[in-house]
Scaffold this motif. Structure first.
Motif, PDB file in Angstrom:
ATOM      1  N   UNK A   2       1.769  23.304   1.081  1.00 33.44           N
ATOM      2  CA  UNK A   2       0.357  23.593   1.295  1.00 33.44           C
ATOM      3  C   UNK A   2       0.142  25.095   1.433  1.00 33.44           C
ATOM      4  N   UNK A   3      -0.936  25.563   0.838  1.00 35.28           N
ATOM      5  CA  UNK A   3      -1.255  26.994   0.884  1.00 35.28           C
ATOM      6  C   UNK A   3      -1.997  27.275   2.191  1.00 35.28           C
ATOM      7  N   UNK A   4      -1.523  28.264   2.958  1.00 36.74           N
ATOM      8  CA  UNK A   4      -2.200  28.603   4.223  1.00 36.74           C
ATOM      9  C   UNK A   4      -3.648  29.029   3.994  1.00 36.74           C
ATOM     10  N   UNK A   5      -4.453  28.857   5.024  1.00 37.85           N
ATOM     11  CA  UNK A   5      -5.889  29.134   4.962  1.00 37.85           C
ATOM     12  C   UNK A   5      -6.185  30.579   4.538  1.00 37.85           C
ATOM     13  N   UNK A   6      -5.453  31.543   5.100  1.00 42.17           N
ATOM     14  CA  UNK A   6      -5.734  32.944   4.781  1.00 42.17           C
ATOM     15  C   UNK A   6      -5.451  33.254   3.314  1.00 42.17           C
ATOM     16  N   UNK A   7      -4.414  32.664   2.760  1.00 47.63           N
ATOM     17  CA  UNK A   7      -4.102  32.883   1.344  1.00 47.63           C
ATOM     18  C   UNK A   7      -5.140  32.186   0.474  1.00 47.63           C
ATOM     19  N   UNK A   8      -5.576  31.001   0.888  1.00 38.80           N
ATOM     20  CA  UNK A   8      -6.607  30.281   0.139  1.00 38.80           C
ATOM     21  C   UNK A   8      -7.899  31.099   0.101  1.00 38.80           C
ATOM     22  N   UNK A   9      -8.248  31.738   1.223  1.00 39.47           N
ATOM     23  CA  UNK A   9      -9.434  32.592   1.261  1.00 39.47           C
ATOM     24  C   UNK A   9      -9.283  33.782   0.310  1.00 39.47           C
ATOM     25  N   UNK A  10      -8.090  34.364   0.287  1.00 36.94           N
ATOM     26  CA  UNK A  10      -7.831  35.486  -0.618  1.00 36.94           C
ATOM     27  C   UNK A  10      -7.961  35.031  -2.077  1.00 36.94           C
TER      28      UNK A  10
END
Length: 118
Positions: A2-10
């Motif tokens: 799963x991709x972490x939230x901060x990376x998903x936002x980026x």
């Protein structure tokens, strides 16, 4: 994985910036076409003499205008379009630089997520 939230936002910001870059590029292309059309109009005006009747399009109408006014208007429009193109080219350059920076940051973050030994 799963991709972490901060990376998903980026990634989301990166996609938005890509769309912005595409929009600016399309605007530049539109202005380039307008520049070419205005240059062609000026060329045609320069082929004629000052006694030639000149008409300007206003919506669905053609309105007779003074030859000198038509030349002045076309030259002014050309100058404005060229300035607009320069401004948009600088904007495109900034957006592309930001995209490169974001891509580097995202790749580094994704590599930091990779399991050891992979």
């Amino acid at each position: 994985m799963e991709i972490p939230e901060n990376i998903q936002q980026q990634l989301n910001q990166f996609q938005q910036l890509q769309q912005q870059a595409q929009a600016v590029t399309m605007q530049i292309q539109t202005v380039e076409v307008q520049i070419q059309e205005t240059e062609r109009a000026l060329e045609e005006l320069n082929k004629t003499d000052e006694n030639t009747e000149v008409f300007k399009q206003a919506g669905n109408l053609l309105i007779k205008v003074d030859y000198k006014d038509a030349v002045d208007d076309a030259e002014e429009k050309l100058e404005t379009l060229k300035l607009r193109k320069q401004t948009m080219a600088r904007q495109e350059e900034r957006v592309m630089k930001k995209l490169e920076e974001m891509q580097t940051n995202i790749q580094a973050a994704m590599q930091g997520m990779a399991p050891n030994g992979a």
